[in-house]
Structures are given as structure tokens and as C-alpha cells.
Design a protein around this motif. Structure first.
Motif, PDB file in Angstrom:
ATOM      1  N   CYS A  15       0.836  -1.216   0.000  1.00 20.95           N
ATOM      2  CA  CYS A  15       0.000   0.000   0.000  1.00 20.95           C
ATOM      3  C   CYS A  15       0.862   1.254   0.000  1.00 20.95           C
ATOM      4  CB  CYS A  15      -0.917   0.025   1.217  1.00 20.95           C
ATOM      5  SG  CYS A  15      -2.288  -1.115   1.160  1.00 20.95           S
ATOM      6  N   LEU A  35      -7.771  -2.288   0.038  1.00 20.96           N
ATOM      7  CA  LEU A  35      -8.785  -1.852   0.996  1.00 20.96           C
ATOM      8  C   LEU A  35     -10.055  -2.685   0.867  1.00 20.96           C
ATOM      9  CD1 LEU A  35      -9.784   0.259   3.111  1.00 20.96           C
ATOM     10  CD2 LEU A  35     -10.524   1.642   1.172  1.00 20.96           C
ATOM     11  N   LYS A  44      -6.317  -2.464   6.270  1.00 17.28           N
ATOM     12  CA  LYS A  44      -7.307  -1.491   5.790  1.00 17.28           C
ATOM     13  C   LYS A  44      -6.908  -0.070   6.195  1.00 17.28           C
ATOM     14  CE  LYS A  44     -11.571  -4.142   5.424  1.00 17.28           C
ATOM     15  NZ  LYS A  44     -12.014  -3.633   4.134  1.00 17.28           N
ATOM     16  N   ASP A  45      -6.446   0.105   7.439  1.00 20.49           N
ATOM     17  CA  ASP A  45      -6.005   1.426   7.888  1.00 20.49           C
ATOM     18  C   ASP A  45      -4.790   1.906   7.102  1.00 20.49           C
ATOM     19  OD1 ASP A  45      -8.042   1.574   9.741  1.00 20.49           O
ATOM     20  OD2 ASP A  45      -6.786   0.985  11.449  1.00 20.49           O
ATOM     21  N   LYS A  48      -6.033   3.009   3.644  1.00 21.51           N
ATOM     22  CA  LYS A  48      -6.670   4.331   3.707  1.00 21.51           C
ATOM     23  C   LYS A  48      -5.624   5.434   3.813  1.00 21.51           C
ATOM     24  CE  LYS A  48     -10.850   2.661   5.962  1.00 21.51           C
ATOM     25  NZ  LYS A  48     -11.597   2.618   7.230  1.00 21.51           N
ATOM     26  N   GLU A  49      -4.620   5.201   4.634  1.00 18.48           N
ATOM     27  CA  GLU A  49      -3.568   6.196   4.807  1.00 18.48           C
ATOM     28  C   GLU A  49      -2.786   6.390   3.509  1.00 18.48           C
ATOM     29  OE1 GLU A  49      -1.920   9.022   7.433  1.00 18.48           O
ATOM     30  OE2 GLU A  49      -3.726   7.807   7.538  1.00 18.48           O
ATOM     31  N   ASN A  52      -4.897   8.467   1.158  1.00 12.82           N
ATOM     32  CA  ASN A  52      -4.818   9.877   1.568  1.00 12.82           C
ATOM     33  C   ASN A  52      -3.502  10.505   1.143  1.00 12.82           C
ATOM     34  OD1 ASN A  52      -7.309  10.399   2.852  1.00 12.82           O
ATOM     35  ND2 ASN A  52      -6.659   9.227   4.634  1.00 12.82           N
ATOM     36  N   HIS A 113      -6.486  14.273   5.823  1.00  9.10           N
ATOM     37  CA  HIS A 113      -7.113  12.951   5.796  1.00  9.10           C
ATOM     38  C   HIS A 113      -8.527  13.084   5.248  1.00  9.10           C
ATOM     39  CE1 HIS A 113      -3.789  12.249   8.608  1.00  9.10           C
ATOM     40  NE2 HIS A 113      -3.817  11.021   8.087  1.00  9.10           N
ATOM     41  N   ILE A 115     -10.067  10.364   3.582  1.00 12.98           N
ATOM     42  CA  ILE A 115     -10.722   9.042   3.762  1.00 12.98           C
ATOM     43  C   ILE A 115     -10.498   8.579   5.187  1.00 12.98           C
ATOM     44  CG2 ILE A 115     -10.746   6.663   3.017  1.00 12.98           C
ATOM     45  CD1 ILE A 115      -9.923   7.645   0.278  1.00 12.98           C
TER      46      ILE A 115
END
Length: 115
Positions: A15, A35, A44-45, A48-49, A52, A113, A115
Motif C-alpha cells: 500500500c 482496501l 485497511k487502515d 486508507k492512509e 490519503n 485525511h 478518507i
């Protein structure tokens, strides 16, 4: 529920490492796909990061491009190396953290941020 730590490390690093393929606009598709596919909350975190961070890089890139155009390249010459460091250094730290501490998601400093 237990999650495979090696899989968590690999997917989290993937990611964050996807930003290095940012010349290809579809590079953001890597964390988006992860994700939706992964069930691991840490992965998942991290996804998302990473998404972003992609969005922030694109916004800052557009701002620097406009400023460089308006100043005939002068601000682009000054801000370019700063942007280069912002674009490359944080993802390297994120990958190192994802591989070294897979139980916690990495948070990029100084980004918006969405998302």
C-alpha cells in the motif's frame, strides 16, 4: 480473529510502496484494491492512509505546478526538491514501520485525511 503477520506486512508495505509508481495514475488503485479485498483492520487502515497520501501528493503537485507556471519556473525550481523529499521520504518510513511493527497502522504526518 488472528491475521497472518507476514501477509499483513506485505500488504501494508505494498500500500505504502505504491506511491513509487505514482507516474502511473493507476498507482492509487493498489491501495484501493487492497482496501476492498483485505479483511485485516491494520491493512485497511494502512490502505486508507496510503490513499490519503496519494491525494495529498496530487494536490501539492498541482499547487507547485501552478506556482511554477506563474513564476516562470522560479518557484518550481525552489519547491521541486522539497516536494521530492515529501514524495519519497514519508513512504519509506511507512514501509519500514509496516515491516517493523505490523500491529499498528502508520499515520503520515502533515497530510489532510480525506478518507
Amino acid at each position: 480473529m488472528e491475521f497472518d503477520p507476514d501477509k499483513r506486512k506485505l500488504l501494508s508495505a505494498l500500500c505504502h510502496g505504491s506511491i513509487f509508481f505514482s507516474s502511473v495514475v493507476v498507482s492509487v488503485a493498489i491501495p484501493i484494491a487492497i482496501l476492498f479485498v483485505s479483511e485485516d483492520p491494520v491493512v485497511k487502515d494502512n490502505a486508507k492512509e496510503a490513499i490519503n497520501f496519494h491525494l495529498n501528493v496530487w494536490v501539492y503537485e498541482a499547487i507547485i505546478g501552478v506556482l511554477a507556471f506563474l513564476t516562470l519556473g522560479l518557484l518550481g525550481f525552489i519547491l521541486g526538491p522539497i516536494f521530492f523529499l515529501f514524495h519519497w521520504v514519508p513512504p519509506i518510513f511507512a514501509i519500514i514501520q509496516a515491516l517493523g511493527n505490523p500491529i499498528q497502522a502508520y499515520r503520515y504526518p502533515f497530510i489532510f485525511h480525506v478518507i
